[in-house]
Design a protein around this motif. Sequence first.
Motif, mmCIF file in Angstrom:
data_model
loop_
_atom_site.group_PDB
_atom_site.id
_atom_site.type_symbol
_atom_site.label_atom_id
_atom_site.label_comp_id
_atom_site.label_asym_id
_atom_site.label_seq_id
_atom_site.Cartn_x
_atom_site.Cartn_y
_atom_site.Cartn_z
ATOM 1 N N ARG A 7 16.054 -36.985 -88.281
ATOM 2 C CA ARG A 7 17.419 -36.720 -87.823
ATOM 3 C C ARG A 7 17.343 -35.942 -86.513
ATOM 4 O O ARG A 7 17.114 -34.732 -86.518
ATOM 5 N N GLU A 8 17.510 -36.662 -85.420
ATOM 6 C CA GLU A 8 17.263 -36.030 -84.126
ATOM 7 C C GLU A 8 18.259 -34.929 -83.818
ATOM 8 O O GLU A 8 17.951 -33.994 -83.073
ATOM 9 N N GLU A 9 19.450 -34.986 -84.422
ATOM 10 C CA GLU A 9 20.434 -33.932 -84.138
ATOM 11 C C GLU A 9 20.007 -32.588 -84.744
ATOM 12 O O GLU A 9 20.511 -31.538 -84.368
ATOM 13 N N TYR A 10 19.050 -32.640 -85.696
ATOM 14 C CA TYR A 10 18.586 -31.384 -86.302
ATOM 15 C C TYR A 10 17.206 -30.964 -85.812
ATOM 16 O O TYR A 10 16.754 -29.874 -86.076
ATOM 17 N N CYS A 11 16.501 -31.890 -85.163
ATOM 18 C CA CYS A 11 15.116 -31.577 -84.767
ATOM 19 C C CYS A 11 15.108 -30.550 -83.641
ATOM 20 O O CYS A 11 15.805 -30.709 -82.642
ATOM 21 N N PHE A 55 12.586 -35.841 -81.894
ATOM 22 C CA PHE A 55 12.549 -36.242 -83.308
ATOM 23 C C PHE A 55 11.114 -36.537 -83.689
ATOM 24 O O PHE A 55 10.268 -36.779 -82.821
ATOM 25 N N ALA A 139 15.175 -31.641 -90.454
ATOM 26 C CA ALA A 139 15.277 -32.751 -89.515
ATOM 27 C C ALA A 139 14.504 -33.964 -90.026
ATOM 28 O O ALA A 139 14.618 -35.062 -89.486
ATOM 29 N N ARG B 414 17.678 -46.325 -83.145
ATOM 30 C CA ARG B 414 18.178 -46.248 -84.521
ATOM 31 C C ARG B 414 18.014 -47.583 -85.218
ATOM 32 O O ARG B 414 17.543 -47.676 -86.345
#
Lengths: 145, 435
Positions: A7-11, A55, A139, B414
């Motif tokens: 999950r790149e928004e959390y990495c 990520f 992430a 993705r």
Amino acid sequence: MMRIVPREEYCIGCRLCEVHCIVQHSRSKDIIKAFKKEKRPVKRVEVEEEGHVSFALQCRHCDDAPCVTACLSGAMQRDPETGVVTNDTERCVGCWTCILVCPFAAVRRDEGERKVVGKCDFCPDLDTPACVANCPNEALIMVEE
Amino acid sequence: MLTYDYAIVGNSAAAINAVESIRARDAAGSIGLFCEEKYRCYSRPLISYLVAGDIDTKGMYYRPGTFYRRMGVDFHPGERVTSVSSSKRTITTAGRERIKWGSLLLATGFTPFIPPIEGLDEVEHITFISWDDARDMLRLTAKPVRALVVGAGLIGMKAAEALHARGARVTVVEKLDRVLPLALDDRASELVAERCGEADIEILTGSSVALLHGRGGHGGTAVLDDGAEMEFDLLVMAVGVRPRTELAEAMGLPCERGIEVDEYQRTKVRDIYAAGDAVAAMDIVLGRPSINALWPVAALQGKYAGMNMAGDERAYPGCNSMNAVEFFGLPVLSAGIVNPPAQGYQVIVRQDEDGYRKAVLQGDVLVGMLMAGRIERAGILTSLIQERANVRRVRNSLLDEGFGHIHLPRAVRRERIEEAVAGLKAAGADRGRGE
Ligand SMILES: Cc1cc2nc3c(=O)[nH]c(=O)nc-3n(C[C@H](O)[C@H](O)[C@H](O)COP(=O)(O)OP(=O)(O)OC[C@H]3O[C@@H](n4cnc5c(N)ncnc54)[C@H](O)[C@@H]3O)c2cc1C
Ligand code: SF4
Ligand code: SF4
């Protein structure tokens, strides 16, 4: 099967997943020994980073895995029950054909005692793969497909 | 009369993958597998590793000993199929009655091409394509020998490397002006040749054998086209391979560049399929059938042939040429077009202490790549080639050390990551086959 999803928004790009992957695949499973005293195993997860996006990516355990079809020796196999793609390092000859065909760059050279490749094996000795268990910001998560 | 729902000729990459693919779809159908070689399925590319002593005979097998039993396959080793009747739906093997089939797969592979060299019939030579050849080579190199290898393609170079590991004094003669002429470009060939030179393998490019004098057995003298003479104790002929089409041809199947098949691996005759090196496979990059005599290509074709034989209609996505080689510690990977004709292509090259890298583009499409030295992320480029993806936005980073999914648009990465999970959509089959 279970899959690891990045999950790149959390990495946060801390690369702890790489560190824990290396430790988990080392002989001693001890961080200092793994990095300083033993032949350091190749990491089986890699953080990709560009600007402030990052990520961590490891083997996708593809359903129709190109590495399995391409493998010259038959070492790379997908377990029909668990779906996990693993490399039998006894049979691997280090021909790098799987590196040539893996669309995720998830296979790496491991030139220790013998030439073989290293890749994510889902940490068979653990309940949760080391990278997922040790990610400080979730992430990397496990998803049941 | 023996009867099989599925009869398969061959026992290598294409045949074995076809078996697995059939069994995944049809648990009950009877499968008979015929091969003139007497071994359980082994990996042909590993014969050089066996000779070099990197693996033992156990390491040669492509599948475990239980494979045939587990797959419910009647394995007939050491049985050569001599003819096929398409009207009676039978095959005949040497020394046996006819066998009836419901559908038939020709996975007969390749044979070495033997050039007409004067005096060649006076010299016993090795073509280095089978386990038996590896055994001969092991026996003949029990004492130090001088070896002459004719041809610097993949098989010739692998033979040279194995002979070197056996302590032989090796000379390679190649007609073209570089080693591995099809797989590599000038620069990469030079790098490989340098390594071989450092290891004391002598490579004579732009040179050919004009004449041979036998000494009885394996030894003899070669006269090169420039008049130079060299003595050898062992001769390897490795100038090329040809699709093995004799059965298909005898049936009247078109075989100009290999057995012709449609995208379902079907030949012109109903219920007869073909796969592997015997076939000219659809090349995605070239957009036409082409000879790519490679293990991964044969395996994938076998897999698709099996699916279609078992009634699961799926079109073969096509292949492209690809090579993974390593000589004396220098790994080199290549895919697609590495030597573009002068016009209509752009070439990006990078050379640094990590190695040599090259990308070949046609418009916004990546059509070829080569990496020597640092090879780790090569597969991403191979997959972009196969997908015929538009790489305009990333063309300047293609050869960067960290090039990866991070450089692809978010939606694309993705999709790729999710697609892998849902079974890599047969590359090219669903997207941009060019039309
Ligand atoms: C030394 C060497 C190194 C190689 N290295 C590589 C490499 O690094 N990477 C790579 O991608 N490829 C490599 N290759 C090529 C690879 O081995 C082939 O692409 C692959 O083996 C093709 O598989 P196939 O299933 O089409 O048939 P084959 O492997 O050719 O097998 C066909 C089988 O069918 C049998 N057969 C044929 N006709 C009959 C008949 N009428 N009756 C009974 N049996 C029959 C043959 O005896 C043979 O056993 C190498 C090849 C060699 C020789
Ligand atoms: S190594 Fe690469 S090709 Fe093989 S299963 Fe993993 S992601 Fe897929
Ligand atoms: S490097 Fe090992 S796992 Fe990869 S294709 Fe070669 S033999 Fe198979």
